[in-house]
Design a protein around this motif. Structure first.
Motif, PDB file in Angstrom:
ATOM      1  N   PHE A  37      67.414 -46.199  24.597  1.00 18.33           N
ATOM      2  CA  PHE A  37      67.941 -45.202  23.996  1.00 18.33           C
ATOM      3  C   PHE A  37      67.408 -45.013  22.461  1.00 18.33           C
ATOM      4  O   PHE A  37      66.995 -43.786  22.071  1.00 18.33           O
ATOM      5  N   PHE A  38      67.420 -46.225  21.733  1.00 17.59           N
ATOM      6  CA  PHE A  38      66.999 -45.776  20.435  1.00 17.59           C
ATOM      7  C   PHE A  38      65.377 -45.539  20.585  1.00 17.59           C
ATOM      8  O   PHE A  38      64.769 -44.689  19.562  1.00 17.59           O
ATOM      9  N   PHE A  39      64.487 -46.073  21.472  1.00 18.51           N
ATOM     10  CA  PHE A  39      63.034 -45.709  21.519  1.00 18.51           C
ATOM     11  C   PHE A  39      63.112 -44.223  22.013  1.00 18.51           C
ATOM     12  O   PHE A  39      62.177 -43.532  21.461  1.00 18.51           O
ATOM     13  N   LEU A  40      63.730 -43.662  23.045  1.00 21.56           N
ATOM     14  CA  LEU A  40      63.799 -42.460  23.469  1.00 21.56           C
ATOM     15  C   LEU A  40      63.928 -41.355  22.192  1.00 21.56           C
ATOM     16  O   LEU A  40      63.401 -40.534  22.054  1.00 21.56           O
ATOM     17  N   ILE A  41      64.993 -41.717  21.434  1.00 23.62           N
ATOM     18  CA  ILE A  41      65.517 -40.891  20.451  1.00 23.62           C
ATOM     19  C   ILE A  41      64.386 -40.852  19.252  1.00 23.62           C
ATOM     20  O   ILE A  41      63.956 -39.762  18.962  1.00 23.62           O
ATOM     21  N   GLY A  42      63.780 -42.077  19.057  1.00 24.86           N
ATOM     22  CA  GLY A  42      62.709 -41.945  18.157  1.00 24.86           C
ATOM     23  C   GLY A  42      61.441 -41.209  18.769  1.00 24.86           C
ATOM     24  O   GLY A  42      60.771 -40.445  17.725  1.00 24.86           O
ATOM     25  N   ASN A  43      61.091 -41.115  20.151  1.00 23.59           N
ATOM     26  CA  ASN A  43      59.861 -40.663  20.326  1.00 23.59           C
ATOM     27  C   ASN A  43      60.529 -39.245  20.371  1.00 23.59           C
ATOM     28  O   ASN A  43      59.340 -38.232  20.188  1.00 23.59           O
ATOM     29  N   ILE A  44      61.502 -38.838  20.895  1.00 21.31           N
ATOM     30  CA  ILE A  44      61.702 -37.437  20.928  1.00 21.31           C
ATOM     31  C   ILE A  44      61.649 -36.750  19.494  1.00 21.31           C
ATOM     32  O   ILE A  44      61.036 -35.599  19.477  1.00 21.31           O
ATOM     33  N   PHE A  45      62.250 -37.384  18.357  1.00 21.50           N
ATOM     34  CA  PHE A  45      62.126 -36.700  17.049  1.00 21.50           C
ATOM     35  C   PHE A  45      60.415 -36.865  16.694  1.00 21.50           C
ATOM     36  O   PHE A  45      60.148 -35.977  15.951  1.00 21.50           O
ATOM     37  N   GLN A  46      59.746 -37.732  16.991  1.00 19.23           N
ATOM     38  CA  GLN A  46      58.270 -37.652  16.867  1.00 19.23           C
ATOM     39  C   GLN A  46      57.679 -36.577  17.578  1.00 19.23           C
ATOM     40  O   GLN A  46      56.839 -35.949  16.692  1.00 19.23           O
ATOM     41  N   ALA A  47      58.247 -36.225  18.610  1.00 19.80           N
ATOM     42  CA  ALA A  47      57.402 -35.070  19.390  1.00 19.80           C
ATOM     43  C   ALA A  47      57.918 -33.901  18.785  1.00 19.80           C
ATOM     44  O   ALA A  47      57.193 -32.792  18.661  1.00 19.80           O
ATOM     45  N   ILE A  48      59.189 -33.935  18.018  1.00 14.96           N
ATOM     46  CA  ILE A  48      59.646 -32.611  17.617  1.00 14.96           C
ATOM     47  C   ILE A  48      58.904 -32.396  16.359  1.00 14.96           C
ATOM     48  O   ILE A  48      58.278 -31.304  15.921  1.00 14.96           O
ATOM     49  N   ILE A  49      58.786 -33.404  15.417  1.00 15.96           N
ATOM     50  CA  ILE A  49      58.087 -33.290  14.064  1.00 15.96           C
ATOM     51  C   ILE A  49      56.805 -33.033  14.100  1.00 15.96           C
ATOM     52  O   ILE A  49      55.918 -32.386  13.505  1.00 15.96           O
ATOM     53  N   GLY A  50      55.996 -33.632  15.284  1.00 14.96           N
ATOM     54  CA  GLY A  50      54.607 -33.629  15.609  1.00 14.96           C
ATOM     55  C   GLY A  50      53.785 -34.572  14.849  1.00 14.96           C
ATOM     56  O   GLY A  50      52.543 -34.254  15.063  1.00 14.96           O
ATOM     57  N   SER A  51      54.365 -35.507  14.335  1.00 19.29           N
ATOM     58  CA  SER A  51      53.278 -36.501  13.746  1.00 19.29           C
ATOM     59  C   SER A  51      52.984 -37.541  14.806  1.00 19.29           C
ATOM     60  O   SER A  51      53.798 -38.228  15.509  1.00 19.29           O
ATOM     61  N   SER A  52      51.601 -37.767  15.172  1.00 21.28           N
ATOM     62  CA  SER A  52      51.126 -38.535  15.977  1.00 21.28           C
ATOM     63  C   SER A  52      50.170 -39.704  15.082  1.00 21.28           C
ATOM     64  O   SER A  52      49.418 -39.042  14.402  1.00 21.28           O
ATOM     65  N   ASP A  53      50.062 -40.811  15.836  1.00 22.60           N
ATOM     66  CA  ASP A  53      48.885 -41.455  15.227  1.00 22.60           C
ATOM     67  C   ASP A  53      47.555 -41.169  15.354  1.00 22.60           C
ATOM     68  O   ASP A  53      46.527 -41.187  14.620  1.00 22.60           O
ATOM     69  N   THR A  54      47.180 -40.472  16.618  1.00 25.81           N
ATOM     70  CA  THR A  54      45.933 -40.119  16.802  1.00 25.81           C
ATOM     71  C   THR A  54      45.659 -38.770  16.023  1.00 25.81           C
ATOM     72  O   THR A  54      44.332 -38.472  15.937  1.00 25.81           O
ATOM     73  N   ASP A  55      46.710 -37.964  15.765  1.00 24.54           N
ATOM     74  CA  ASP A  55      46.333 -36.966  15.151  1.00 24.54           C
ATOM     75  C   ASP A  55      45.988 -37.032  13.634  1.00 24.54           C
ATOM     76  O   ASP A  55      45.277 -36.556  13.005  1.00 24.54           O
ATOM     77  N   SER A  56      46.585 -38.205  12.847  1.00 28.37           N
ATOM     78  CA  SER A  56      46.248 -38.412  11.741  1.00 28.37           C
ATOM     79  C   SER A  56      45.077 -38.981  11.629  1.00 28.37           C
ATOM     80  O   SER A  56      44.341 -39.338  10.491  1.00 28.37           O
ATOM     81  N   ASN A  57      44.514 -39.841  12.746  1.00 31.02           N
ATOM     82  CA  ASN A  57      43.398 -40.939  12.650  1.00 31.02           C
ATOM     83  C   ASN A  57      42.102 -39.822  12.652  1.00 31.02           C
ATOM     84  O   ASN A  57      40.991 -40.443  12.561  1.00 31.02           O
TER      85      ASN A  57
END
Length: 60
Positions: A37-57
């Motif tokens: 559940f905590f991983f799911l919430i974190g990934n949903i927030f990351q998808a909403i915010i739009g920050s990704s490791d591949t995008d920044s690199n």
């Protein structure tokens, strides 16, 4: 986005395993459900915010 879908599916499958009548390790599965559940919430927030490791690199 793919990571979010995989995490959502894993969360759904863990929920089905807990609800199933043959769940012998129910307490361990509840602990796994909490972690998922905590991983799911974190990934949903990351998808909403739009920050990704591949995008920044990526350099364009």
């Amino acid at each position: 986005m793919n990571k979010t879908l995989v995490t959502t599916l894993m969360f759904a499958f863990l929920l089905l395993f807990i609800i199933s009548p043959f769940a012998t390790l129910a307490s361990l599965m509840l602990l796994l459900l909490g972690a998922a559940f905590f991983f799911l919430i974190g990934n949903i927030f990351q998808a909403i915010i739009g920050s990704s490791d591949t995008d920044s690199n990526s350099s364009g």
